[in-house]
Design a protein around this motif. Structure first.
Motif, PDB file in Angstrom:
ATOM      1  N   GLY A   1       0.011   9.657   8.591  1.00 50.57           N
ATOM      2  CA  GLY A   1       1.145  10.067   9.249  1.00 50.57           C
ATOM      3  C   GLY A   1       1.293   9.476  10.656  1.00 50.57           C
ATOM      4  N   THR A   2       2.299   9.031  10.874  1.00 51.24           N
ATOM      5  CA  THR A   2       2.633   8.585  12.390  1.00 51.24           C
ATOM      6  C   THR A   2       3.470   9.325  13.378  1.00 51.24           C
ATOM      7  OG1 THR A   2       4.953   7.627  11.938  1.00 51.24           O
ATOM      8  CG2 THR A   2       3.073   6.274  11.357  1.00 51.24           C
ATOM      9  N   ALA A   3       3.443   9.318  14.723  1.00 61.91           N
ATOM     10  CA  ALA A   3       3.719  10.112  15.556  1.00 61.91           C
ATOM     11  C   ALA A   3       5.179  10.243  15.440  1.00 61.91           C
ATOM     12  CB  ALA A   3       3.687   9.675  17.119  1.00 61.91           C
ATOM     13  N   ASN A   4       5.891   9.376  14.900  1.00 59.34           N
ATOM     14  CA  ASN A   4       7.327   9.404  14.750  1.00 59.34           C
ATOM     15  C   ASN A   4       7.826  10.003  13.496  1.00 59.34           C
ATOM     16  OD1 ASN A   4       7.299   7.571  12.667  1.00 59.34           O
ATOM     17  ND2 ASN A   4       8.415   5.885  13.615  1.00 59.34           N
ATOM     18  N   GLY A   5       6.869  10.677  12.894  1.00 63.59           N
ATOM     19  CA  GLY A   5       7.050  11.576  11.663  1.00 63.59           C
ATOM     20  C   GLY A   5       7.144  10.842  10.178  1.00 63.59           C
ATOM     21  N   GLU A   6       6.851   9.475  10.251  1.00 65.28           N
ATOM     22  CA  GLU A   6       6.731   8.814   9.035  1.00 65.28           C
ATOM     23  C   GLU A   6       5.412   8.792   8.551  1.00 65.28           C
ATOM     24  OE1 GLU A   6       7.899   4.146   7.475  1.00 65.28           O
ATOM     25  OE2 GLU A   6       7.254   4.203   9.656  1.00 65.28           O
ATOM     26  N   SER A   7       5.526   9.103   7.416  1.00 62.66           N
ATOM     27  CA  SER A   7       4.125   9.316   6.456  1.00 62.66           C
ATOM     28  C   SER A   7       3.883   8.424   5.275  1.00 62.66           C
ATOM     29  CB  SER A   7       3.507  10.690   6.340  1.00 62.66           C
ATOM     30  OG  SER A   7       4.470  11.098   5.314  1.00 62.66           O
ATOM     31  N   VAL A   8       2.658   8.272   4.655  1.00 64.66           N
ATOM     32  CA  VAL A   8       2.450   7.446   3.605  1.00 64.66           C
ATOM     33  C   VAL A   8       1.280   7.894   3.044  1.00 64.66           C
ATOM     34  CG1 VAL A   8       1.157   5.539   4.734  1.00 64.66           C
ATOM     35  CG2 VAL A   8       2.297   5.228   2.428  1.00 64.66           C
ATOM     36  N   THR A   9       1.474   7.979   1.673  1.00 65.51           N
ATOM     37  CA  THR A   9       0.012   8.453   0.869  1.00 65.51           C
ATOM     38  C   THR A   9      -0.687   7.134   0.632  1.00 65.51           C
ATOM     39  OG1 THR A   9       1.443  10.326   0.005  1.00 65.51           O
ATOM     40  CG2 THR A   9      -0.807   9.614  -1.077  1.00 65.51           C
ATOM     41  N   ALA A  10      -1.836   7.369   0.409  1.00 61.85           N
ATOM     42  CA  ALA A  10      -2.796   6.316  -0.123  1.00 61.85           C
ATOM     43  C   ALA A  10      -4.030   6.595  -0.914  1.00 61.85           C
ATOM     44  CB  ALA A  10      -3.580   5.441   1.152  1.00 61.85           C
ATOM     45  N   THR A  11      -4.405   5.873  -1.847  1.00 59.54           N
ATOM     46  CA  THR A  11      -5.615   6.371  -2.746  1.00 59.54           C
ATOM     47  C   THR A  11      -6.712   5.540  -2.312  1.00 59.54           C
ATOM     48  OG1 THR A  11      -3.825   6.581  -4.593  1.00 59.54           O
ATOM     49  CG2 THR A  11      -5.944   6.339  -5.037  1.00 59.54           C
TER      50      THR A  11
ATOM     51  N   LEU B   1     -15.334  -7.759   4.741  1.00 62.67           N
ATOM     52  CA  LEU B   1     -14.359  -6.810   4.297  1.00 62.67           C
ATOM     53  C   LEU B   1     -14.409  -6.235   3.012  1.00 62.67           C
ATOM     54  CD1 LEU B   1     -11.612  -6.182   5.651  1.00 62.67           C
ATOM     55  CD2 LEU B   1     -10.372  -7.806   4.038  1.00 62.67           C
ATOM     56  N   VAL B   2     -14.225  -4.675   3.194  1.00 60.10           N
ATOM     57  CA  VAL B   2     -14.515  -3.753   2.154  1.00 60.10           C
ATOM     58  C   VAL B   2     -13.263  -3.125   1.793  1.00 60.10           C
ATOM     59  CG1 VAL B   2     -15.848  -1.832   1.139  1.00 60.10           C
ATOM     60  CG2 VAL B   2     -16.954  -3.571   2.733  1.00 60.10           C
ATOM     61  N   ARG B   3     -12.778  -3.175   0.725  1.00 59.65           N
ATOM     62  CA  ARG B   3     -11.524  -2.320   0.180  1.00 59.65           C
ATOM     63  C   ARG B   3     -11.962  -0.887   0.124  1.00 59.65           C
ATOM     64  NH1 ARG B   3      -9.861  -5.454  -3.826  1.00 59.65           N
ATOM     65  NH2 ARG B   3      -8.389  -6.560  -2.619  1.00 59.65           N
ATOM     66  N   LEU B   4     -11.180  -0.113   0.750  1.00 62.79           N
ATOM     67  CA  LEU B   4     -11.422   1.359   0.964  1.00 62.79           C
ATOM     68  C   LEU B   4     -10.332   1.914  -0.257  1.00 62.79           C
ATOM     69  CD1 LEU B   4     -11.833   2.268   4.651  1.00 62.79           C
ATOM     70  CD2 LEU B   4     -13.737   1.902   2.969  1.00 62.79           C
ATOM     71  N   GLY B   5      -9.044   1.440  -0.220  1.00 58.90           N
ATOM     72  CA  GLY B   5      -7.947   1.921  -0.818  1.00 58.90           C
ATOM     73  C   GLY B   5      -6.704   1.146  -0.833  1.00 58.90           C
ATOM     74  N   ARG B   6      -5.824   1.798  -1.239  1.00 57.67           N
ATOM     75  CA  ARG B   6      -4.326   1.293  -1.168  1.00 57.67           C
ATOM     76  C   ARG B   6      -3.261   2.235  -0.433  1.00 57.67           C
ATOM     77  NH1 ARG B   6      -2.691  -3.666  -1.850  1.00 57.67           N
ATOM     78  NH2 ARG B   6      -0.697  -2.911  -2.883  1.00 57.67           N
ATOM     79  N   LEU B   7      -2.407   1.823   0.013  1.00 65.24           N
ATOM     80  CA  LEU B   7      -1.428   2.523   0.357  1.00 65.24           C
ATOM     81  C   LEU B   7      -0.220   2.391  -0.763  1.00 65.24           C
ATOM     82  CD1 LEU B   7      -0.715   1.026   4.066  1.00 65.24           C
ATOM     83  CD2 LEU B   7      -1.704   3.308   3.505  1.00 65.24           C
ATOM     84  N   ASP B   8       0.442   3.625  -0.822  1.00 70.39           N
ATOM     85  CA  ASP B   8       1.637   3.658  -1.907  1.00 70.39           C
ATOM     86  C   ASP B   8       2.753   2.709  -1.410  1.00 70.39           C
ATOM     87  OD1 ASP B   8       0.448   5.452  -3.366  1.00 70.39           O
ATOM     88  OD2 ASP B   8       1.326   7.245  -2.571  1.00 70.39           O
ATOM     89  N   ARG B   9       2.836   2.467  -0.085  1.00 68.78           N
ATOM     90  CA  ARG B   9       3.943   1.616   0.602  1.00 68.78           C
ATOM     91  C   ARG B   9       3.452   1.330   2.038  1.00 68.78           C
ATOM     92  NH1 ARG B   9       7.064   4.020   4.182  1.00 68.78           N
ATOM     93  NH2 ARG B   9       6.971   6.260   4.253  1.00 68.78           N
ATOM     94  N   ILE B  10       4.084   0.488   2.515  1.00 70.42           N
ATOM     95  CA  ILE B  10       3.749   0.046   3.879  1.00 70.42           C
ATOM     96  C   ILE B  10       4.987   0.568   4.732  1.00 70.42           C
ATOM     97  CG2 ILE B  10       3.223  -1.947   5.525  1.00 70.42           C
ATOM     98  CD1 ILE B  10       2.590  -3.420   3.055  1.00 70.42           C
ATOM     99  N   PRO B  11       4.464   1.501   5.720  1.00 75.05           N
ATOM    100  CA  PRO B  11       5.579   1.932   6.663  1.00 75.05           C
ATOM    101  C   PRO B  11       5.905   0.947   7.597  1.00 75.05           C
ATOM    102  CG  PRO B  11       3.359   3.355   6.583  1.00 75.05           C
ATOM    103  CD  PRO B  11       3.355   2.165   5.912  1.00 75.05           C
ATOM    104  N   ASP B  12       7.234   1.103   7.909  1.00 72.49           N
ATOM    105  CA  ASP B  12       7.954   0.200   8.892  1.00 72.49           C
ATOM    106  C   ASP B  12       7.096   0.083  10.175  1.00 72.49           C
ATOM    107  OD1 ASP B  12       9.929  -0.458   6.954  1.00 72.49           O
ATOM    108  OD2 ASP B  12      11.290   1.065   7.574  1.00 72.49           O
ATOM    109  N   ALA B  13       6.774   1.072  10.703  1.00 71.18           N
ATOM    110  CA  ALA B  13       5.977   0.889  11.853  1.00 71.18           C
ATOM    111  C   ALA B  13       4.728   0.026  12.077  1.00 71.18           C
ATOM    112  CB  ALA B  13       5.654   2.454  12.307  1.00 71.18           C
ATOM    113  N   PHE B  14       4.233  -0.028  10.779  1.00 67.95           N
ATOM    114  CA  PHE B  14       2.944  -0.921  10.689  1.00 67.95           C
ATOM    115  C   PHE B  14       3.453  -2.572  10.644  1.00 67.95           C
ATOM    116  CE2 PHE B  14       0.065   2.015   8.142  1.00 67.95           C
ATOM    117  CZ  PHE B  14       0.354   3.172   8.987  1.00 67.95           C
TER     118      PHE B  14
END
Length: 161
Positions: free
Chosen positions: A50-60, A134-147
Motif C-alpha cells: 500500500g502506498t501513502a496515496n492510498g493505492e494498493s496492489v496484491t502480490a503473490t 537476483l532472487v525472485r520472491l513473487g509477482r505483483l498482480d499489477r504495477i501501480p502508477d506510482a512505481f
C-alpha cells in the motif's frame, strides 16, 4: 577368422543391442510399489503493498527460502527509490536467506525480487536482463502508477489475512 562388417551393419547391431538393454527387465521380479503422489505445491502467500496515496496492489510470494524469509519481516514500511529507470528498490532491515535459490533470474515487469549482493528489495516495472544474485520472491498482480514514476514511494507491505 576375420569378418568384414560394413559400417551400416555394425551401427545397426550396436543400436539393436542398446535397444535390447533398455527393454530388458531389471534384476529380480518387479513388484508394484506404493502409489506415489505428486509432491504438494509450494505454499504461496498473498501480500499487499500500500502506498501513502492510498493505492494498493496484491502480490503473490513464492515458496522459496528467500520468499519465506521476506514474509517473516512483514509488516514492513520502506521507501522505494527509482533505480536505472527500471525498478524501485529499498534496503531491507536484514539480509534474506538464499539457500536453494537459483544463482540469478531474468526479471520481468511485475517481479518482486531480492538482490542478494546489496541486500535490497527490488520491484521491476520494466523488463531487464538476467542478473546474477537476483532472487525472485513473487509477482505483483499489477504495477501501480506510482512505481512507474521517478519519485520515491513510501510503501507498507503486509500479509493478506
Amino acid at each position: 577368422m576375420r569378418r568384414n562388417v560394413s559400417a551400416p551393419a555394425l551401427l545397426a547391431a550396436i543400436l539393436a543391442s542398446v535397444s535390447a538393454l533398455h527393454a530388458a527387465p531389471g534384476p529380480g521380479p518387479r513388484t508394484p510399489g506404493p502409489k506415489t503422489e505428486k509432491a504438494p505445491a509450494m505454499e504461496t502467500v498473498q501480500i499487499r503493498l500500500g502506498t501513502a496515496n492510498g493505492e494498493s496492489v496484491t502480490a503473490t510470494l513464492g515458496g522459496g527460502a528467500s520468499a519465506r524469509a521476506f514474509r517473516a519481516l512483514l509488516p514492513l514500511t520502506v521507501e522505494l527509490t527509482d533505480f536505472n529507470a527500471t525498478e524501485k528498490i529499498a534496503d531491507l532491515p536484514k539480509r534474506l536467506a538464499t539457500e536453494g535459490e537459483p544463482p540469478g533470474v531474468d526479471p520481468e515487469p511485475g517481479d518482486l525480487a531480492y538482490y542478494a549482493p546489496w541486500g535490497n528489495l527490488a520491484i521491476f516495472y520494466k523488463d531487464f536482463t538476467y542478473s546474477r544474485g537476483l532472487v525472485r520472491l513473487g509477482r505483483l498482480d499489477r504495477i501501480p502508477d506510482a512505481f512507474r514514476k521517478s519519485a520515491p514511494v513510501k510503501v507498507t507491505i503486509e500479509a493478506v489475512p
